[in-house]
Motif scaffolding. Structure first.
Motif, short mmCIF file in Angstrom:
data_model
loop_
_atom_site.label_atom_id
_atom_site.label_comp_id
_atom_site.label_asym_id
_atom_site.label_seq_id
_atom_site.Cartn_x
_atom_site.Cartn_y
_atom_site.Cartn_z
N SER A 134 -4.16 6.41 -46.10
CA SER A 134 -3.84 5.83 -47.40
C SER A 134 -3.98 4.31 -47.41
CB SER A 134 -2.43 6.24 -47.83
OG SER A 134 -1.48 5.77 -46.89
N GLN A 135 -3.94 3.69 -46.24
CA GLN A 135 -4.05 2.23 -46.16
C GLN A 135 -5.49 1.74 -46.08
OE1 GLN A 135 -1.24 0.39 -46.48
NE2 GLN A 135 -0.19 2.35 -46.69
N ASP A 136 -6.45 2.66 -45.95
CA ASP A 136 -7.85 2.27 -45.83
C ASP A 136 -8.40 1.77 -47.16
OD1 ASP A 136 -8.19 2.83 -43.09
OD2 ASP A 136 -8.42 4.97 -43.51
#
Length: 194
Positions: A134-136
């Motif tokens: 989700s942080q990409d």
């Protein structure tokens, strides 16, 4: 004092030159081939085993199925041998060098035994790899979604494949000999109209 200064200058120069050489060597594995043909087949022999890594074509079109496969062949003195490995002995991690994206290839890690018969290669085709968190970044996530659906976007891909397995070297002690045999092939994906 001049000698000490000269020696220190020489040592500093050697450190700088060595550091530059290290950086150059580290980049060799995933540097795109801009001239000449791409390496589409690799074969490595280690001990009594031959590992092959192949991409069927050097160039594919976007949304065309990419055909990459690996083989492991036993060439020793016995008629057959048993190897132990994870869900498969074959791993297909890649790097897309245009974007510098790593495409991981994960699998389940049970211990499975497979019998190899002398002269009959074990064969497996590449299945989708990749993943994201989700942080990409959005671009990376979109790229990986395509890869996970086996829809390779335009780019230059280097497959850093390897076979990872073990052989029981001593039946009495059940001592294993581990093998990790590596090879590399590459291919390009172009837009459909190119």
């Amino acid at each position: 004092m001049k000698k000490v200064s000269l020696i220190l200058s020489f040592m500093f120069l050697m450190v700088v030159l060595f550091g530059c050489q290290q950086n150059k060597d580290d980049q060799v594995d995933n540097t795109p081939s801009t001239t000449g043909s791409l390496e589409t087949k690799a074969e490595v022999t280690e001990g009594e085993f031959v590992y092959r890594l192949v991409t069927e074509k050097a160039e594919y079109r976007e949304n065309e199925p990419v055909k990459v496969y690996a083989e492991l062949e036993y060439i020793g003195n016995q008629e057959e041998i048993t190897i132990a490995h994870a869900a498969s002995p074959f791993h297909f991690p890649m790097v897309e060098t245009t974007r510098n994206y790593e495409i991981f290839y994960s699998m389940d890690q049970p211990s499975i035994a497979t019998k190899l018969i002398k002269g009959e290669p074990l064969h497996q085709e590449y299945r989708a790899g990749g993943g994201y968190g989700s942080q990409d970044k959005k671009e990376y996530i979109e790229f990986m979604k395509h890869i996970m659906n086996q829809e390779f976007p335009k780019g230059h891909y280097v497959v850093n494949g390897f076979a990872d397995f073990a052989v029981i070297a001593n039946e009495g002690t059940k001592q294993k000999k581990n093998f990790t045999i590596k090879a590399q092939v590459e291919f390009r994906v172009n837009k459909s109209g190119e």
